[in-house]
Motif scaffolding. Structure first.
Motif, PDB file in Angstrom:
ATOM      1  N   MET A 293      -7.769   2.922  15.312  1.00 29.06           N
ATOM      2  CA  MET A 293      -6.710   1.964  15.299  1.00 29.06           C
ATOM      3  C   MET A 293      -6.280   2.236  16.998  1.00 29.06           C
ATOM      4  SD  MET A 293      -3.200   0.795  13.968  1.00 29.06           S
ATOM      5  CE  MET A 293      -2.461   2.387  14.329  1.00 29.06           C
ATOM      6  N   GLU A 294      -6.375   1.273  17.761  1.00 27.35           N
ATOM      7  CA  GLU A 294      -5.846   1.510  19.037  1.00 27.35           C
ATOM      8  C   GLU A 294      -4.417   1.670  19.169  1.00 27.35           C
ATOM      9  OE1 GLU A 294      -7.521   1.170  22.591  1.00 27.35           O
ATOM     10  OE2 GLU A 294      -9.101   1.672  21.304  1.00 27.35           O
ATOM     11  N   LYS A 295      -4.008   2.698  19.809  1.00 28.66           N
ATOM     12  CA  LYS A 295      -2.552   2.868  19.779  1.00 28.66           C
ATOM     13  C   LYS A 295      -1.789   1.745  21.065  1.00 28.66           C
ATOM     14  CE  LYS A 295       0.913   5.430  18.617  1.00 28.66           C
ATOM     15  NZ  LYS A 295       1.344   5.531  17.189  1.00 28.66           N
ATOM     16  N   GLU A 296      -1.712   0.798  20.351  1.00 25.44           N
ATOM     17  CA  GLU A 296      -1.166  -0.614  21.419  1.00 25.44           C
ATOM     18  C   GLU A 296       0.118  -0.750  20.989  1.00 25.44           C
ATOM     19  OE1 GLU A 296      -1.517  -4.980  21.194  1.00 25.44           O
ATOM     20  OE2 GLU A 296      -3.478  -4.112  22.172  1.00 25.44           O
ATOM     21  N   THR A 297       1.099   0.066  21.531  1.00 25.45           N
ATOM     22  CA  THR A 297       2.528   0.043  20.989  1.00 25.45           C
ATOM     23  C   THR A 297       3.379  -1.160  21.756  1.00 25.45           C
ATOM     24  OG1 THR A 297       2.527   2.367  20.702  1.00 25.45           O
ATOM     25  CG2 THR A 297       4.374   1.328  20.929  1.00 25.45           C
ATOM     26  N   LYS A 298       3.883  -1.998  20.767  1.00 29.16           N
ATOM     27  CA  LYS A 298       4.318  -3.212  21.491  1.00 29.16           C
ATOM     28  C   LYS A 298       5.786  -2.828  21.454  1.00 29.16           C
ATOM     29  CE  LYS A 298       0.694  -4.899  19.082  1.00 29.16           C
ATOM     30  NZ  LYS A 298       0.125  -4.572  17.727  1.00 29.16           N
ATOM     31  N   THR A 299       6.363  -2.578  20.455  1.00 31.16           N
ATOM     32  CA  THR A 299       7.900  -2.432  20.393  1.00 31.16           C
ATOM     33  C   THR A 299       8.048  -1.172  19.603  1.00 31.16           C
ATOM     34  OG1 THR A 299       7.955  -3.840  18.581  1.00 31.16           O
ATOM     35  CG2 THR A 299       8.646  -4.613  20.833  1.00 31.16           C
ATOM     36  N   ASN A 300       9.490  -0.721  19.825  1.00 30.05           N
ATOM     37  CA  ASN A 300       9.906   0.380  18.915  1.00 30.05           C
ATOM     38  C   ASN A 300      10.805   0.014  17.686  1.00 30.05           C
ATOM     39  OD1 ASN A 300       8.562   1.624  21.158  1.00 30.05           O
ATOM     40  ND2 ASN A 300      10.318   2.262  22.085  1.00 30.05           N
ATOM     41  N   LYS A 301      10.705   0.975  17.151  1.00 25.49           N
ATOM     42  CA  LYS A 301      11.810   0.805  15.710  1.00 25.49           C
ATOM     43  C   LYS A 301      12.760   1.890  15.578  1.00 25.49           C
ATOM     44  CE  LYS A 301       8.784  -2.359  14.777  1.00 25.49           C
ATOM     45  NZ  LYS A 301       9.127  -3.967  15.305  1.00 25.49           N
ATOM     46  N   THR A 302      13.959   1.833  15.555  1.00 24.88           N
ATOM     47  CA  THR A 302      14.823   2.867  15.349  1.00 24.88           C
ATOM     48  C   THR A 302      15.572   2.835  14.193  1.00 24.88           C
ATOM     49  OG1 THR A 302      16.878   1.758  16.480  1.00 24.88           O
ATOM     50  CG2 THR A 302      15.334   3.339  17.775  1.00 24.88           C
ATOM     51  N   LEU A 303      15.947   3.790  13.507  1.00 17.97           N
ATOM     52  CA  LEU A 303      16.708   3.990  12.461  1.00 17.97           C
ATOM     53  C   LEU A 303      17.918   5.030  12.514  1.00 17.97           C
ATOM     54  CD1 LEU A 303      13.686   3.515  11.349  1.00 17.97           C
ATOM     55  CD2 LEU A 303      14.823   3.902   9.060  1.00 17.97           C
ATOM     56  N   ILE A 304      19.055   4.557  12.076  1.00 10.92           N
ATOM     57  CA  ILE A 304      20.183   5.567  11.786  1.00 10.92           C
ATOM     58  C   ILE A 304      20.429   6.032  10.556  1.00 10.92           C
ATOM     59  CG2 ILE A 304      22.800   5.994  12.396  1.00 10.92           C
ATOM     60  CD1 ILE A 304      22.294   3.723  14.098  1.00 10.92           C
ATOM     61  N   MET A 305      20.080   7.417  10.264  1.00 14.72           N
ATOM     62  CA  MET A 305      20.196   7.934   8.973  1.00 14.72           C
ATOM     63  C   MET A 305      21.695   8.486   8.950  1.00 14.72           C
ATOM     64  SD  MET A 305      18.215   8.165   5.962  1.00 14.72           S
ATOM     65  CE  MET A 305      16.472   8.001   6.460  1.00 14.72           C
ATOM     66  N   PHE A 306      22.501   7.871   8.193  1.00 18.90           N
ATOM     67  CA  PHE A 306      23.807   7.974   7.986  1.00 18.90           C
ATOM     68  C   PHE A 306      24.081   8.928   6.893  1.00 18.90           C
ATOM     69  CE2 PHE A 306      28.201   7.344   7.102  1.00 18.90           C
ATOM     70  CZ  PHE A 306      29.006   7.810   8.072  1.00 18.90           C
ATOM     71  N   SER A 307      23.489   8.378   5.976  1.00 10.28           N
ATOM     72  CA  SER A 307      23.501   8.822   4.479  1.00 10.28           C
ATOM     73  C   SER A 307      22.876   9.950   4.008  1.00 10.28           C
ATOM     74  CB  SER A 307      23.343   7.635   3.696  1.00 10.28           C
ATOM     75  OG  SER A 307      23.289   7.984   2.257  1.00 10.28           O
ATOM     76  N   ASN A 308      23.404  10.679   2.964  1.00  7.37           N
ATOM     77  CA  ASN A 308      22.315  11.634   2.399  1.00  7.37           C
ATOM     78  C   ASN A 308      21.964  11.312   0.982  1.00  7.37           C
ATOM     79  OD1 ASN A 308      24.664  12.387   1.100  1.00  7.37           O
ATOM     80  ND2 ASN A 308      24.649  14.556   1.885  1.00  7.37           N
ATOM     81  N   ASP A 309      22.068  10.151   0.620  1.00  2.00           N
ATOM     82  CA  ASP A 309      21.672   9.698  -0.548  1.00  2.00           C
ATOM     83  C   ASP A 309      20.093   9.485  -0.742  1.00  2.00           C
ATOM     84  OD1 ASP A 309      24.200   9.267  -1.620  1.00  2.00           O
ATOM     85  OD2 ASP A 309      24.419   7.360  -0.593  1.00  2.00           O
ATOM     86  N   LEU A 310      19.636  10.169  -1.848  1.00  2.00           N
ATOM     87  CA  LEU A 310      18.144  10.252  -1.975  1.00  2.00           C
ATOM     88  C   LEU A 310      17.479   8.672  -1.919  1.00  2.00           C
ATOM     89  CD1 LEU A 310      15.750  11.703  -2.995  1.00  2.00           C
ATOM     90  CD2 LEU A 310      16.292  11.367  -5.253  1.00  2.00           C
ATOM     91  N   ASP A 311      17.961   7.809  -2.379  1.00  2.00           N
ATOM     92  CA  ASP A 311      17.465   6.513  -2.589  1.00  2.00           C
ATOM     93  C   ASP A 311      17.214   5.780  -1.222  1.00  2.00           C
ATOM     94  OD1 ASP A 311      20.034   6.517  -2.884  1.00  2.00           O
ATOM     95  OD2 ASP A 311      20.427   5.310  -4.514  1.00  2.00           O
ATOM     96  N   LYS A 312      18.533   6.108  -0.540  1.00  2.00           N
ATOM     97  CA  LYS A 312      18.702   5.390   0.865  1.00  2.00           C
ATOM     98  C   LYS A 312      17.658   6.186   1.967  1.00  2.00           C
ATOM     99  CE  LYS A 312      23.320   4.040   0.076  1.00  2.00           C
ATOM    100  NZ  LYS A 312      24.531   3.997   0.590  1.00  2.00           N
ATOM    101  N   ALA A 313      17.489   7.472   1.587  1.00  2.00           N
ATOM    102  CA  ALA A 313      16.639   8.386   2.414  1.00  2.00           C
ATOM    103  C   ALA A 313      14.938   7.907   2.358  1.00  2.00           C
ATOM    104  CB  ALA A 313      16.914   9.870   2.354  1.00  2.00           C
ATOM    105  N   LEU A 314      14.806   7.694   1.133  1.00  2.00           N
ATOM    106  CA  LEU A 314      13.526   7.393   0.600  1.00  2.00           C
ATOM    107  C   LEU A 314      13.129   5.866   1.385  1.00  2.00           C
ATOM    108  CD1 LEU A 314      13.409   7.871  -3.157  1.00  2.00           C
ATOM    109  CD2 LEU A 314      11.838   9.020  -1.408  1.00  2.00           C
ATOM    110  N   ALA A 315      14.010   5.138   1.356  1.00  2.00           N
ATOM    111  CA  ALA A 315      13.704   3.702   1.965  1.00  2.00           C
ATOM    112  C   ALA A 315      13.682   3.941   3.528  1.00  2.00           C
ATOM    113  CB  ALA A 315      14.885   2.796   1.649  1.00  2.00           C
ATOM    114  N   GLY A 316      14.567   4.634   4.052  1.00  2.00           N
ATOM    115  CA  GLY A 316      14.315   5.121   5.554  1.00  2.00           C
ATOM    116  C   GLY A 316      12.928   5.635   6.065  1.00  2.00           C
TER     117      GLY A 316
END
Lengths: 161, 74
Positions: A1-24
């Motif tokens: 796959m060509e590394k053609e980066t269009k845009t970025n995604k950022t996440l703020i991981m505020f929680s330390n719940d297992l379920d939320k961390a998994l999703a993030g």
């Protein structure tokens, strides 16, 4: 796959719940696989996800020591935000995940780091909770709100978890 | 016949997509990758993956819950 980066995604991981961390982590790993840059900014309780499992004797005050003791040490110690049921729910969830071959959190964290997800730890949260850099896993950047806002400004997806 | 075959049966989201991305890096342009997967979300996910990464999805079939996809690297 060509590394053609269009845009970025950022996440703020505020929680330390297992379920939320998994999703993030799932989202961040999906993003880098699809050629985007992904950054996770760990703040407040989220810092605990980055803690090493082993107890590290550090020089710190009594309140910091109590804080460190009361918070989960690393991904294996996190619990579900719902249905924890004094450990039974979390234990059952982990068992189900294993049986159904869903990736577990420590595995996802390693995969995220290996595939190039950028981890930023919030220095202010660490100072507040008395967590030292040597207590966290390696491969992290440390910074504050300005760095996060700079990253978020370059992104078209920004999630608060 | 595809240039490379990837079996990700029993793997759940996001692992099949991660595996595809890793395998595609090993292929040259215009080579094909055949993927066998049984994650129920795989069909829509592989379509989205190809749209976003500009690789071409040559075929996508499903029989008895098992997907067979062929991607041609751009």
């Amino acid at each position: 796959m060509e590394k053609e980066t269009k845009t970025n995604k950022t996440l703020i991981m505020f929680s330390n719940d297992l379920d939320k961390a998994l999703a993030g982590f799932n989202i961040a790993i999906g993003a880098v696989s699809m050629g985007f840059n992904a950054t996770i900014f760990f703040t407040f309780w989220g810092i605990n996800i980055l803690r090493k499992e082993n107890f590290l004797p550090c020089k710190k005050g009594i309140t910091d020591k109590i804080f460190a003791l009361l918070m989960p040490r690393g991904p294996d110690k996190l619990i579900l935000s719902k249905m924890h049921m004094m450990g039974m729910g979390t234990w059952m969830m982990k068992r189900v995940m294993k049986n159904k071959q869903v990736a577990m959190l420590p595995e996802l964290i390693k995969l995220a780091q290996d595939s190039g997800v950028k981890f930023i730890a919030c220095q202010m949260s660490m100072d507040m909770m008395g967590i030292k850099r040597e207590e966290l896993i390696s491969g992290l950047d440390y910074s504050g709100v300005a760095k996060y806002l700079e990253e978020a400004g370059k992104a078209d997806v920004n999630l608060f978890i | 016949m595809a240039d490379m075959i990837l079996d990700v049966k029993r793997q759940k989201c996001p692992l099949p997509i991660v595996a595809i991305a890793a395998q595609l890096k090993r292929l040259a342009a215009k080579e094909t990758l055949e993927i066998i997967a049984d994650d129920p979300a795989f069909g829509e996910d592989v379509k989205a993956f190809c749209r976003v990464t500009n690789n071409s999805l040559e075929s996508l079939t499903v029989s008895e819950g098992v997907f067979n996809a062929v991607i041609r690297k751009k």
